[in-house]
Each structure stands twice: as C-alpha cells, then as structure tokens.
Design an enzyme around this catalytic site. Structure first.
Site, short mmCIF file in Angstrom:
data_model
loop_
_atom_site.label_atom_id
_atom_site.label_comp_id
_atom_site.label_asym_id
_atom_site.label_seq_id
_atom_site.Cartn_x
_atom_site.Cartn_y
_atom_site.Cartn_z
N LYS A 154 0.78 -1.70 0.29
CA LYS A 154 0.25 0.31 -0.36
C LYS A 154 1.43 1.24 0.44
CE LYS A 154 -2.35 3.64 2.40
NZ LYS A 154 -2.21 4.60 1.23
N ALA A 156 2.29 5.58 -0.89
CA ALA A 156 1.55 6.69 -0.47
C ALA A 156 0.82 6.96 -1.70
CB ALA A 156 2.12 7.85 -0.30
N SER A 157 -0.54 7.62 -1.20
CA SER A 157 -1.19 8.21 -1.92
C SER A 157 -1.47 8.73 -3.47
CB SER A 157 -2.78 8.70 -1.85
OG SER A 157 -3.40 7.39 -0.55
N GLY A 206 6.67 6.20 7.94
CA GLY A 206 6.01 7.73 6.93
C GLY A 206 5.70 8.15 8.55
N SER A 207 4.90 8.92 8.95
CA SER A 207 4.89 10.14 9.96
C SER A 207 4.72 8.82 10.89
CB SER A 207 4.19 10.26 9.56
OG SER A 207 2.72 10.56 9.25
N GLU A 228 9.13 2.67 10.70
CA GLU A 228 10.46 3.44 10.03
C GLU A 228 9.55 4.61 10.03
OE1 GLU A 228 13.05 2.67 10.07
OE2 GLU A 228 13.84 0.64 9.99
N LEU A 229 10.11 5.37 11.00
CA LEU A 229 9.32 6.80 11.47
C LEU A 229 10.25 8.04 11.54
CD1 LEU A 229 6.53 6.03 14.59
CD2 LEU A 229 6.72 5.55 11.63
N CYS A 262 14.26 11.31 6.25
CA CYS A 262 13.62 11.44 7.81
C CYS A 262 15.10 11.09 8.07
CB CYS A 262 13.03 9.76 7.63
SG CYS A 262 14.05 8.49 6.48
P1 NAP Z 1 2.54 9.50 6.25
O1 NAP Z 1 1.75 10.20 5.86
O2 NAP Z 1 2.38 8.74 7.24
O3 NAP Z 1 2.76 8.10 4.87
C1 NAP Z 1 2.87 7.05 5.08
C2 NAP Z 1 2.40 6.25 4.77
O4 NAP Z 1 1.51 5.74 5.20
C3 NAP Z 1 1.28 6.59 3.35
O5 NAP Z 1 1.50 4.99 2.13
C4 NAP Z 1 -0.20 6.78 3.96
O6 NAP Z 1 -0.92 6.45 3.40
C5 NAP Z 1 -0.07 5.54 4.98
N1 NAP Z 1 -1.04 5.71 6.48
C6 NAP Z 1 -0.90 7.38 6.52
N2 NAP Z 1 -1.56 7.31 8.23
C7 NAP Z 1 -1.81 6.03 7.92
C8 NAP Z 1 -3.25 5.86 8.84
N3 NAP Z 1 -3.53 6.26 9.64
N4 NAP Z 1 -3.02 4.29 8.76
C9 NAP Z 1 -2.76 3.73 8.25
N5 NAP Z 1 -2.00 3.63 6.52
C10 NAP Z 1 -2.03 5.79 7.19
O7 NAP Z 1 3.90 10.08 5.59
P2 NAP Z 1 4.36 10.20 4.52
O8 NAP Z 1 4.39 11.87 4.74
O9 NAP Z 1 4.38 9.90 3.23
O10 NAP Z 1 5.86 10.13 5.26
C11 NAP Z 1 7.03 11.48 5.15
C12 NAP Z 1 6.99 11.34 6.64
O11 NAP Z 1 7.74 9.47 6.74
C13 NAP Z 1 8.33 11.71 7.50
O12 NAP Z 1 7.71 12.18 8.88
C14 NAP Z 1 9.53 11.43 7.16
O13 NAP Z 1 10.31 11.10 8.33
C15 NAP Z 1 8.63 9.09 7.40
N6 NAP Z 1 10.00 8.75 6.86
C16 NAP Z 1 10.55 7.79 7.07
C17 NAP Z 1 11.96 6.85 6.99
C18 NAP Z 1 12.48 5.91 7.86
O14 NAP Z 1 12.96 5.32 7.29
N7 NAP Z 1 12.53 6.45 9.63
C19 NAP Z 1 12.18 6.59 5.74
C20 NAP Z 1 11.23 7.87 5.11
C21 NAP Z 1 10.37 8.63 5.49
P3 NAP Z 1 -2.20 7.90 2.18
O15 NAP Z 1 -0.88 8.50 1.40
O16 NAP Z 1 -2.85 7.50 1.76
O17 NAP Z 1 -2.43 9.21 3.13
#
Ligand code: NAP
Length: 467
Positions: A154, A156-157, A206-207, A228-229, A262
């Site tokens: 799944k 990101a959208s 993700g976040s 991995e946040l 990240c």
């Molecule tokens: P995000 O909004 O959290 O989205 C990440 C993924 O999670 C997307 O596929 C999103 O789907 C899904 N998602 C969001 N909320 C969800 C929920 N409540 N339930 C299930 N799935 C959910 O993050 P982003 O804006 O794409 O990415 C940026 C973040 O990722 C930053 O905080 C960054 O630091 C972090 N990141 C961490 C790493 C690491 O390795 N630690 C690497 C890269 C990025 P939708 O798009 O459909 O909402």
C-alpha cells in the site's frame, strides 16, 4: 474516490486511477496467500535468480522509472536515477547473501543436535511513503521476498504510478504473480487488511501518527510490526572538523530529496569556536542553490511533494520566526507557476518550544544552534522525541567515542552524512520507530526464528538439564 497522480512542479493532474474495491482487495489477499503456499518452498537459488533479473530490469529501465518518480513527487531527476540504481544494488545484495543470512544456525546444547531455522512468515503488508517511492519499497521487498515471504504494497496515495511500476518491475524480474501485489487503496483500508488472519505482519515507513495507528492495529491483532518513522537529525560540528567538507556535506544533507528525507540533517549544532565561520559559508551555499524544474539536470532543489507539505513547512517557519527565531535566508514560498516551491531557508537563535527547535521540518529549512561544549551538543541533539540518525564532525578520537555513546539514535555517522546502505542495518529509536531494515537484521525481521531440538539418545543417556 479516485487516486490522483499530480505533478508537484506544475499542479497538473497526470492521471486519475481507480482505487481498489473491497472485492479486489479480498481477491488480492487470497491470491497472495495461494502464491505463498508455493513460493515458500522455492529455493534461494530460484529466488536469487528472480531478484537478480529484477535488478536487471531496474537498471535497464532506470531513466524511464526515474521520470515517473520525478513527475509524480518532484525530486531532481539525477537523484531519481540514483534511487533506481540503489534499488538494483540492494536486489543484487540480497540475491547474493540471503541464503547465508538465513542459513541454519547450530547451537550447542545437550540435545543430540539443536539449531535455529529461519522460515518465512507469509503475507507481509508494506505501507510506504512517497519520498523515495522506489527505494522505500525495495529496501523491504528485496529481503522480504528473498526470505520467502510475499508482500502486499500500500503505497502513499500521491505516488500511484510508481506503485504500479514497482509491481510490474518485480513481475518482469520473473517472480510469480502474487509475490508482490500493489493495492491502490486509502489509508483507512489498511486496518481491515492487517486484521485479516492471512496477513502475518506489517512494515510501515512514514509519519509518527501513521506509525502509531498501524502499530496499534498490529498489536491488537498480535502481529509483528516494523516502524520506520520521522526524524529530526542533528548535524554537530566541533572545532577540529574539516569545515569546508562539513559545510558542503551539511547543505547536501539538508536539501537531499528537496529536504524531504527522514535522515536529512535538520538541526545544525555548532560549537561556538567555529559557529560564525560555518554559518557564513552555510548560508552562502544555501543561497546559491538552484530551485526549479526537477526534470532539469542542473536543478538542486525541486518542489515539495504536495501543497499540504508546503503549507505545513511555511507554518513551521513562520511560527518559529514569530517565536523569536532569526531568519538568515529564505523563509517564504517561491512563486514558480503552480508548483510547491519553497526557498532554501536558514534559521538561527531558535527558542525552545518553537517548531524548528525539535519538530521534523520536511523541506529545505535548516535550524542552526550554538553550543559551548560537547556535553551541551549531545544534550541538544537528544532534545527531540525522535532518534533516527546523527552526523557528527570532529577529528578528535575522544569526542568520537563520546558521541557514539551519548547520542540516542539508530545510527551515528562521523564526518559523513547519514545514509542508508544495504550492507548496514537502518532504523531508529524513540519516536523514530523500531525494528531494522537492511543488512542481516533487515532480512531477519519477517521470519519465524524456529528453535529445533533433536534428541537421538537412547533411554538411560540422561541429560544434565532434564531434571
Ligand atoms: P505518512 O503521511 O505517514 O504516510 C506514509 C504511509 O502511511 C502512506 O502510505 C499513507 O497513506 C499511510 N498512512 C498514513 N496514515 C495512515 C493511517 N492512519 N493508517 C494507515 N496508513 C496510513 O507519511 P509521508 O508524508 O508519506 O512520509 C513522510 C514521513 O515519513 C516523514 O515523517 C518521514 O520522516 C518519514 N519517513 C521515515 C523513514 C524512515 O526510514 N524512518 C523514511 C522515509 C520517510 P496515504 O498516502 O494514503 O495517506
């Protein structure tokens, strides 16, 4: 609701795709489950051949795939090509080493023979972010498939085209249908997939809110999760550092991926003995960056991936300035057509409590701090809920040891920027998540660590521990 692919440099809608229906999701889970029953019995050499062919496909198609990525999320095209190349490298790494990483491990006990066997878990759900659309997915896919698992992706959208291409590349590599299935779904549908008994584990990059939500669902359903946040990585410069190299690398580490990484350096912690010199050179270099069309090879910084990210970053900068932070350069949106462009920005004298002090800034915004000594540097480095990476600059061995011990993060890079490498584990502590990707630790996250005890002794041959 349809899922849109929008060019962040122009605002143009590239494509609208249908989200998967409930019955399509059910069908995908059933197909993945059926594939797993056969796939788990395939040999490392077969999986290694498919993985190597997948690397070949990535390399052959790298310019085409890089263009898909750049058009959809805005990273400079050269960086997109490098991203695809890194995926290929990682596929080859696991094709070559997975069998050794997962070989039976003998352990001496009072059994006739005892050992550990690593077996695949089944379907693993991967919830992935848009910032490195191929890399984030492949650093999970390569070890997971080599271990004999199958995956549902799944993505990101805002990166549906990349998501569909990833499935296609894996299939072109020769993996059976159902080994990796992309599901175009909204985040609200993740919970019900994870609750399905056939889905055995989840990995989310993700976040923090997304991690917390998916991690809770996994815990309720008693399933393994890797999270991995976010991060708010420090970049610490001490007096003995090579200042030129620190400045050049610092700028790169802040604006990598248009500042949306990240592990980007977000908080620059400068020893007061070099702070003025570093700041002058750093600000000059940030001002010199070329912001613009990400398809132009000369561009350093492209647009932010979505209008929401642009809005959030602008709000963090404004609130920090309103709280008393000093703006050294940048600080506003750039009007280049309808794209989500933001000026490379440097903030100093940021008061505690202002967003740029400890929050993650996901864009080309650097926060500068001054400290009198190493203990203050470490205290400030740790003054964030996150603990992903840290980059420290010094040529003093005692300081190096102190940083390694004192910084609460999943990785410390000395005189280099934080970067992932398929040979080394990657992940964080605190609110940056748990579990590891890459290296030998990455491939062992989604396996059953099975203990085997075989006793062939005849009765009378008593064991010391059996009483
Ligand atoms: P995000 O909004 O959290 O989205 C990440 C993924 O999670 C997307 O596929 C999103 O789907 C899904 N998602 C969001 N909320 C969800 C929920 N409540 N339930 C299930 N799935 C959910 O993050 P982003 O804006 O794409 O990415 C940026 C973040 O990722 C930053 O905080 C960054 O630091 C972090 N990141 C961490 C790493 C690491 O390795 N630690 C690497 C890269 C990025 P939708 O798009 O459909 O909402």
């Amino acid at each position: 609701m349809p899922i849109q692919s929008v060019n962040p440099a122009t605002g143009e809608i590239l494509e609208e795709l249908e989200a998967a229906s409930e019955s399509e999701i059910d069908h995908a889970i059933a197909a993945a489950h059926a594939t797993f029953q056969r796939f788990r019995a395939t040999s490392f050499s077969n999986r290694g051949r498919w993985m190597t062919q997948t690397a070949d496909v990535l390399e052959r198609r790298k310019h085409e795939l890089a263009r898909v990525v750049t058009l959809e999320m805005g990273k400079p095209i050269k960086a997109a090509v490098a991203e695809i190349e890194k995926c290929a490298l990682t596929c080859r790494h696991y094709a070559q080493h997975a069998e050794r990483f997962l070989a039976d491990e003998p352990v001496k006990t009072d059994a006739t023979r005892s050992f550990i066997r690593f077996q695949p878990l089944g379907i693993v759900l991967a919830v992935m972010p848009w910032n490195f659309p191929f890399w984030q997915a492949f650093r999970f896919i390569a070890p997971a498939l080599m271990a004999g698992n199958v995956a549902l992706l799944k993505h990101a959208s805002n990166v549906p085209r990349s998501a569909l291409w990833i499935e296609r590349v894996v299939e072109e590599g020769g993996f059976p249908k159902g080994a990796l299935t992309t599901l175009l779904i909204a985040s609200g549908q993740v919970g019900r997939i994870l609750e399905d008994e056939r889905v055995r584990a989840v990995t989310l990059t993700g976040s923090e809110p997304a991690g917390s939500s998916v991690g809770s669902t996994a815990a309720r359903a008693i399933k393994k999760s890797v999270l991995e946040l976010g991060g708010s990585d420090p970049f610490i410069v001490m007096p003995s550092a090579d200042l030129e190299k620190a400045v050049t690398t610092g700028v790169k580490a802040r604006v990598v991926n248009n500042g949306q990484s990240c592990i980007a350096a977000k908080r620059f912690i400068l020893h007061e003995a070099i702070a003025d010199r570093f700041t002058a050179r750093f600000v000059e270099s940030m001002k010199a960056l070329r912001v613009g069309d990400p398809l132009d090879e000369k561009t350093d910084v492209g647009p932010l991936a979505t209008p929401q990210i642009l809005h959030d970053l602008d709000r963090q900068v404004r609130a920090s300035v309103a709280a008393g932070a000093r703006l050294l350069t940048g600080g506003k949106r750039l009007s280049l057509g309808r794209g989500n462009f933001y000026e490379p920005t440097v903030l100093a004298d940021i008061p505690e409590g202002a967003p740029a002090y400890a929050e993650e800034t996901f864009g080309p915004v650097a926060s500068l701090f001054r400290v009198p000594d190493i203990e203050q540097a470490i205290r400030l480095a740790n003054a964030t809920p996150f603990g992903l990476g840290a980059s420290v600059w010094t040529s003093d061995e005692a300081e190096i040891d102190r940083f390694i011990d004192g910084i609460d993060s999943g990785q410390v890079f000395v005189n280099a920027m934080v970067a992932s490498d398929p040979r080394l584990p990657f992940g964080g502590v605190k609110h940056s998540g748990f579990g590891r990707e890459l290296g030998v630790f990455g491939i062992r996250e989604f396996v059953n660590v099975k203990t085997i005890w075989i006793d062939m002794k005849k009765s009378g041959g008593k064991s010391e521990l059996s009483e």
